[in-house]
Scaffold this motif. Structure first.
Motif, mmCIF file in Angstrom:
data_model
loop_
_atom_site.group_PDB
_atom_site.id
_atom_site.type_symbol
_atom_site.label_atom_id
_atom_site.label_comp_id
_atom_site.label_asym_id
_atom_site.label_seq_id
_atom_site.Cartn_x
_atom_site.Cartn_y
_atom_site.Cartn_z
ATOM 1 N N SER B 221 44.411 31.289 52.319
ATOM 2 C CA SER B 221 45.758 30.857 51.909
ATOM 3 C C SER B 221 46.662 32.074 51.732
ATOM 4 C CB SER B 221 45.711 30.011 50.641
ATOM 5 O OG SER B 221 45.389 30.783 49.513
ATOM 6 N N GLU B 364 51.285 41.704 41.557
ATOM 7 C CA GLU B 364 51.367 40.329 41.052
ATOM 8 C C GLU B 364 51.118 39.310 42.157
ATOM 9 O OE1 GLU B 364 54.849 41.852 38.019
ATOM 10 O OE2 GLU B 364 55.300 41.029 39.994
ATOM 11 N N ASN B 368 45.958 39.237 39.431
ATOM 12 C CA ASN B 368 46.313 38.373 38.289
ATOM 13 C C ASN B 368 45.641 37.005 38.446
ATOM 14 O OD1 ASN B 368 47.873 40.145 36.858
ATOM 15 N ND2 ASN B 368 49.853 39.299 37.461
ATOM 16 N N PRO B 369 45.278 36.398 37.330
ATOM 17 C CA PRO B 369 44.732 35.032 37.394
ATOM 18 C C PRO B 369 45.795 34.028 37.836
ATOM 19 C CG PRO B 369 45.031 35.750 35.125
ATOM 20 C CD PRO B 369 45.297 36.941 35.978
ATOM 21 N N SER B 370 47.036 34.518 37.958
ATOM 22 C CA SER B 370 48.145 33.704 38.455
ATOM 23 C C SER B 370 48.609 34.174 39.830
ATOM 24 C CB SER B 370 49.306 33.799 37.459
ATOM 25 O OG SER B 370 49.497 35.157 37.063
ATOM 26 N N GLY B 371 47.827 35.048 40.479
ATOM 27 C CA GLY B 371 48.218 35.579 41.780
ATOM 28 C C GLY B 371 47.747 34.691 42.924
ATOM 29 N N LEU B 372 47.974 35.175 44.145
ATOM 30 C CA LEU B 372 47.623 34.376 45.323
ATOM 31 C C LEU B 372 46.169 34.580 45.775
ATOM 32 C CD1 LEU B 372 50.878 34.903 47.437
ATOM 33 C CD2 LEU B 372 50.137 32.782 46.354
ATOM 34 N N ALA B 373 45.466 35.534 45.179
ATOM 35 C CA ALA B 373 44.109 35.812 45.662
ATOM 36 C C ALA B 373 43.050 35.772 44.565
ATOM 37 C CB ALA B 373 44.083 37.168 46.361
ATOM 38 N N PRO B 375 42.501 34.143 41.759
ATOM 39 C CA PRO B 375 41.895 32.882 41.318
ATOM 40 C C PRO B 375 40.896 32.319 42.326
ATOM 41 C CG PRO B 375 44.285 32.811 41.087
ATOM 42 C CD PRO B 375 43.964 34.043 41.861
ATOM 43 N N ASP B 376 41.112 32.574 43.601
ATOM 44 C CA ASP B 376 40.161 32.081 44.598
ATOM 45 C C ASP B 376 38.841 32.852 44.526
ATOM 46 O OD1 ASP B 376 41.816 30.024 45.656
ATOM 47 O OD2 ASP B 376 42.950 31.513 46.784
#
Lengths: 166, 478
Positions: B221, B364, B368-373, B375-376
């Motif tokens: 993604s 960012e 970050n746990p709010s980033g685009l990578a 969390p995956d």
């Protein structure tokens, strides 16, 4: 068209935004934002200090345009992000809505929020909470969000935070 | 609990081309207990950067294994690390992440200590009717037996029985140098810390940072978002230093016979590893403004390495990930199935405001746990953890790629730096070497067996070392 947004209408705008997130109507949600919208969740630099300059300090999330939000929303339903499959279920509450400043085509609104997040994969739940600052701007297509700052008070994050959870 | 046969959890037979890890190392509470005692509380661990405590009387709090620790700079500028717990009743002395104090007063009974850890006041001492034996005890804060700094990176050990830090870091020092040398003034942390947890073992984070194989599978993604931006134009979004799917193979390297090499992995003694990807020197990297200056100071080869993506793990608890941006990660195991991460944007001091802003945006975007990578990644760790109790197929198969390629003979890229690796492998983007993890587990096994053997020897000698291992190391301070 010269009257400012009433406090009641400003509150309704915020409720509607929360509703669109909870219903996961992400395209409609992103449609509330102006093309040049700033969407910002600052990080904390100490126990009681948020970062306040996104160019010199870290944020949890900083998007400087609607198209950046469109990318993020695309990812949520892309089936290409394991962190978004399945999507969590959320329930936002927005309260204490206060119009701080209203000048013609621009209104600044602050509010408190909480969001209950349930992860069906792990059957786990969490509550994120904090306050919002919205700058709403009247455009030809109606009122749009020109800036949204999300102060996240519980910033120690259990694995994932995404924009539909706050 | 029954004792556990640590050696049986690694199937390490180089002669047979076999390296397998038993799932129990990620899930067994007995293993976790041993890791705390014999890795985190008996070995060097990263504590922080000197730039976090630049002034006299500055302090920062952290943990070493399960112990609260405070690093203090005293009035003369000397740095020390102490157990952050009052000798009187054990109350935590420093409560904030960072601060500045000449005198630390315990909030429970007001014993006070200076920034060198010395007792300065013991409330109502004269009227305390203490026995002479009490005065024989030191009332100072217990100091960590070992504390050393390498180029601004502070490490401490709760055991005295460790190598000098420089020897412990060994050849991995070169890659700390490469990061630090990006600025004449060294590195600093961008204000703002992001903390998160995941429901998985700490070694999953250790591995993932060094895992080249997962990137296109875990982060499609993110790669597609990069493609979308490239097609649409970068306006209003983040121009990434990583390439999307379209650009992944499109970089042009000099035709020197190595142009097909996309990157590689390198492992060192004592569990440190680096995996890296080649990058051309281009303006998507915030360091580009210093490209010429760095070439003059360090030569072209070393400068080019500064632009390569580099994920460096210093065993067991710190990673410097310089890929989409630059991140310092501190890993804190909480339980076999729970890990805390403290993450920071680490940056060269004195870079231009536009380069700094670019670095932060890239950070960012990806981290970050709010980033685009990120969390995956972490959700994948949790999925792995769920399967780590599986008794039917206990041997994991994720340590086999590169087995017939990796060697201790060096490679043309690390040779240019004069680095001697335990093992290295280079190849195309499809290589995804997994032999890079072997040094983690060999070090892990060595440290656990060292601790267990000492425990058994002590038991045979009639002393109960099990109960006194952490306390014993503290006693040596007094």
């Amino acid at each position: 068209m010269s009257t400012a947004l009433t406090p009641a209408a400003a509150a309704e705008f915020l409720y509607r935004e929360a509703l669109l997130l909870d219903r996961q109507r992400f395209d409609d949600w992103v449609g509330l934002y102006a093309d040049d919208a700033v969407y910002w969740i600052p990080a904390w630099k100490s126990e009681h200090q948020l970062t306040d300059n996104p160019d010199t300090e870290l944020s949890l999330l900083y998007c400087a345009s609607r198209s950046a939000l469109v990318d993020r929303v695309w990812r949520l339903t892309s089936n290409l992000s394991v962190a978004s499959m399945p999507l969590a279920r959320t329930s936002h509450s927005v309260t204490n809505v206060l119009v701080e400043r209203a000048e013609g085509d621009c209104v600044e609104v602050c509010s408190s929020w909480s969001s209950h997040v349930y992860n069906p994969k792990y059957k786990s739940q969490h509550v994120y909470f904090g306050s919002y600052e919205h700058t709403l701007r009247r455009e030809d297509a109606g009122w749009k969000i020109a800036r949204k700052k999300i102060m996240l008070l519980n910033d120690f994050i259990p694995t994932v935070l995404d924009l539909y959870m706050v | 609990m029954d004792p556990i046969d640590v050696a049986s959890l690694l199937d390490d037979r180089p002669g047979d081309g076999v390296f397998r890890v038993h799932r129990g190392v990620f899930s067994d509470p007995r293993i976790f207990e041993l890791e705390m005692k014999y890795i985190f509380e008996a070995n060097w661990v990263f504590l922080g950067l000197t730039s976090q405590v630049p002034h006299p009387h500055d302090y920062l709090t952290t943990t070493v294994g399960r112990q609260p620790v405070v690093v203090m700079r005293d009035g003369e500028g000397n740095l020390n690390a102490f157990i952050n717990s009052c000798p009187h009743k054990g109350a935590k002395l420093c409560h904030l992440a960072q601060g500045n104090r000449k005198i630390h007063v315990c909030q429970y009974h007001s014993w006070s200590f200076d920034s060198a850890g010395r007792i300065r006041g013991l409330k109502f001492k004269e009227d305390g009717h203490y026995s002479p034996a009490f005065d024989d005890d030191s009332h100072d804060l217990p100091k960590l037996p070992r504390f050393e700094v390498y180029r601004g990176f502070m490490f401490g050990s709760m055991s005295d029985d460790v190598l000098p830090l420089g020897e412990y870091l060994g050849e991995a020092k070169t890659f700390i140098d490469i990061a630090v040398d990006t600025s004449p003034q060294g590195l600093e942390l961008v204000p703002g810390v992001v903390g998160f947890t995941y429901q998985g073992n700490w070694k999953l984070q250790l591995e993932n940072c060094s895992d080249q194989y997962h990137f296109t599978s875990t982060h499609p993604s993110y790669l597609r978002v990069l493609d979308r931006r490239a097609e649409r134009g970068w306006e209003g979004t983040v121009r990434a230093n990583v390439r999307g799917r379209g650009g992944r193979k499109a970089q042009q390297f000099p035709a020197d016979g190595l142009e097909h090499i996309a990157g590689g992995s390198t492992s060192f003694e004592h569990g440190h590893v680096l995996n890296w990807n080649r990058r051309t020197v281009n303006d998507s990297h915030p360091l580009y403004e210093r490209a010429e200056e760095l070439k003059e100071r360090f030569g072209e080869a070393r400068r080019d390495w500064m632009f390569n993506t580099r994920n460096l793990t210093l065993f067991p608890n710190v990673q410097i990930a310089e890929n989409a941006s630059s991140q310092l990660r501190v890993i804190r195991p909480i339980a076999p199935n729970k890990t805390e991460m403290l993450t920071y944007c680490i940056a060269p001091v004195g870079e231009s405001p536009s380069a700094r802003a670019q670095r932060i945006r890239q950070y960012e975007d990806f981290f970050n746990p709010s980033g685009l990578a990120t969390p995956d990644d972490t959700i994948n760790y949790e999925d792995c953890q769920d399967g780590h109790m599986n008794p039917l197929a206990p041997w994991l198969q994720g340590y086999a790629r590169g087995m017939t390629l990796a060697s201790g003979d060096g490679d043309p890229f690390i040779d240019k730096l004069g680095v001697k690796a335990l093992s290295s492998a280079i190849g195309g983007v499809e290589l995804g070497d997994e032999t890079i993890f072997h040094t983690y587990y060999r070090t892990w096994r060595r440290l656990l067996l060292k601790g267990l053997n000492a425990e058994r020897a002590a038991a045979r000698a009639g002393t109960n070392n099990t109960a006194s291992a952490p306390a014993g190391t503290m006693e040596t301070v007094r």
